[in-house]
Design a protein around this motif. Structure first.
Motif, PDB file in Angstrom:
ATOM      1  N   SER A 131       0.838  -1.216   0.000  1.00  0.00           N
ATOM      2  CA  SER A 131       0.000   0.000   0.000  1.00  0.00           C
ATOM      3  C   SER A 131       0.865   1.255   0.000  1.00  0.00           C
ATOM      4  N   PHE A 132       1.914   1.244   0.814  1.00  0.00           N
ATOM      5  CA  PHE A 132       2.816   2.393   0.871  1.00  0.00           C
ATOM      6  C   PHE A 132       3.453   2.649  -0.490  1.00  0.00           C
ATOM      7  N   MET A 133       3.955   1.614  -1.123  1.00  0.00           N
ATOM      8  CA  MET A 133       4.630   1.777  -2.416  1.00  0.00           C
ATOM      9  C   MET A 133       3.655   2.241  -3.491  1.00  0.00           C
ATOM     10  N   ILE A 134       2.457   1.680  -3.518  1.00  0.00           N
ATOM     11  CA  ILE A 134       1.451   2.104  -4.494  1.00  0.00           C
ATOM     12  C   ILE A 134       1.150   3.588  -4.335  1.00  0.00           C
ATOM     13  N   ASP A 135       1.075   4.041  -3.100  1.00  0.00           N
ATOM     14  CA  ASP A 135       0.748   5.446  -2.827  1.00  0.00           C
ATOM     15  C   ASP A 135       1.913   6.406  -3.050  1.00  0.00           C
ATOM     16  N   ASN A 136       3.148   5.908  -3.001  1.00  0.00           N
ATOM     17  CA  ASN A 136       4.298   6.813  -2.950  1.00  0.00           C
ATOM     18  C   ASN A 136       5.353   6.632  -4.038  1.00  0.00           C
ATOM     19  N   ALA A 140       7.671   3.407 -12.697  1.00  0.00           N
ATOM     20  CA  ALA A 140       8.940   2.705 -12.920  1.00  0.00           C
ATOM     21  C   ALA A 140       9.458   2.080 -11.631  1.00  0.00           C
ATOM     22  N   GLU A 141       9.416   2.817 -10.547  1.00  0.00           N
ATOM     23  CA  GLU A 141       9.877   2.284  -9.258  1.00  0.00           C
ATOM     24  C   GLU A 141       8.947   1.200  -8.744  1.00  0.00           C
ATOM     25  N   LEU A 142       7.651   1.401  -8.945  1.00  0.00           N
ATOM     26  CA  LEU A 142       6.668   0.433  -8.459  1.00  0.00           C
ATOM     27  C   LEU A 142       6.896  -0.944  -9.081  1.00  0.00           C
ATOM     28  N   ILE A 143       7.259  -0.963 -10.343  1.00  0.00           N
ATOM     29  CA  ILE A 143       7.513  -2.235 -11.038  1.00  0.00           C
ATOM     30  C   ILE A 143       8.638  -3.008 -10.351  1.00  0.00           C
ATOM     31  N   THR A 144       9.647  -2.312  -9.851  1.00  0.00           N
ATOM     32  CA  THR A 144      10.771  -3.006  -9.210  1.00  0.00           C
ATOM     33  C   THR A 144      10.373  -3.685  -7.901  1.00  0.00           C
ATOM     34  N   TRP A 145       9.276  -3.240  -7.289  1.00  0.00           N
ATOM     35  CA  TRP A 145       8.827  -3.830  -6.023  1.00  0.00           C
ATOM     36  C   TRP A 145       7.981  -5.089  -6.228  1.00  0.00           C
ATOM     37  N   MET A 146       7.642  -5.404  -7.468  1.00  0.00           N
ATOM     38  CA  MET A 146       6.768  -6.551  -7.732  1.00  0.00           C
ATOM     39  C   MET A 146       7.388  -7.871  -7.277  1.00  0.00           C
ATOM     40  N   GLN A 147       8.709  -7.989  -7.319  1.00  0.00           N
ATOM     41  CA  GLN A 147       9.357  -9.244  -6.932  1.00  0.00           C
ATOM     42  C   GLN A 147       9.290  -9.510  -5.427  1.00  0.00           C
ATOM     43  N   ALA A 157      -2.773  -1.650  -9.564  1.00  0.00           N
ATOM     44  CA  ALA A 157      -2.538  -0.211  -9.383  1.00  0.00           C
ATOM     45  C   ALA A 157      -1.961   0.405 -10.654  1.00  0.00           C
ATOM     46  N   LEU A 158      -1.016  -0.279 -11.275  1.00  0.00           N
ATOM     47  CA  LEU A 158      -0.433   0.221 -12.521  1.00  0.00           C
ATOM     48  C   LEU A 158      -1.489   0.295 -13.621  1.00  0.00           C
TER      49      LEU A 158
END
Length: 168
Positions: A131-136, A140-147, A157-158
């Motif tokens: 939730s934090f990453m989706i909001d902040n 491009a950065e969000l994709i790196t958190w998928m793993q 979200a994307l």
């Protein structure tokens, strides 16, 4: 990938050690720090701010010497450096009135009662961090958190972000 802080606050060292153990799988991707009091937690936060490491998640006990966990979470909600962090109360002693106070002040994202299940705690942390990453984070950065985090929620979200942009 940016580094973010997960802060665990409890005045009982055994509890802190257990929480840290439950979150061990995340330590490759997050800075995980422990504090045995609110004062110590404030010092950890000050160091993290100085190092440009934003607070993403705090897991905090309620009953501690000095300032209570709920008062601390409310305080964090009103500070620019920590207002976006996800806040989890991990306690066996907060009463209904205090918990309602935290929720009503928008300072509590999740409540976990002690004793907890380690796998459940890890999953709640992942959910809150997602939730934090989706909001902040940017796309491009969000994709790196998928793993590491919840891939399905990040993809959703994307997809919503792209749909919103196509409406413009």
């Amino acid at each position: 990938m940016n580094k973010y802080l997960i802060l665990c606050v409890d005045d009982e060292r055994e509890v802190l050690d257990s929480v840290l153990n439950d979150l061990r799988a995340l330590e490759e991707y997050f800075v995980i720090e422990a504090a045995e009091s609110v004062d110590e937690a404030k010092e950890v936060l000050a160091d993290a701010i100085a190092d440009h490491t934003p607070l993403a998640l705090i897991l905090c006990d309620h009953i501690m010497p000095g300032e209570t966990g709920i008062d601390f979470l409310i305080e964090l909600k009103h500070q620019e450096e920590s207002c976006h962090a996800r806040k989890v109360l991990l306690t066996g002693q907060a009463g209904l009135e205090e918990t309602v106070q935290a929720v009503n002040n928008a300072s509590l994202d999740y409540y976990i009662a002690k004793p907890w299940n380690g796998d459940q705690l890890k999953q709640i942390a992942i959910d809150q961090l997602t939730s934090f990453m989706i909001d902040n984070e940017s796309e491009a950065e969000l994709i790196t958190w998928m793993q590491i985090l919840d891939t399905n929620r990040i993809m959703e979200a994307l997809s919503h972000r792209r749909l919103s942009l196509s409406d413009i």
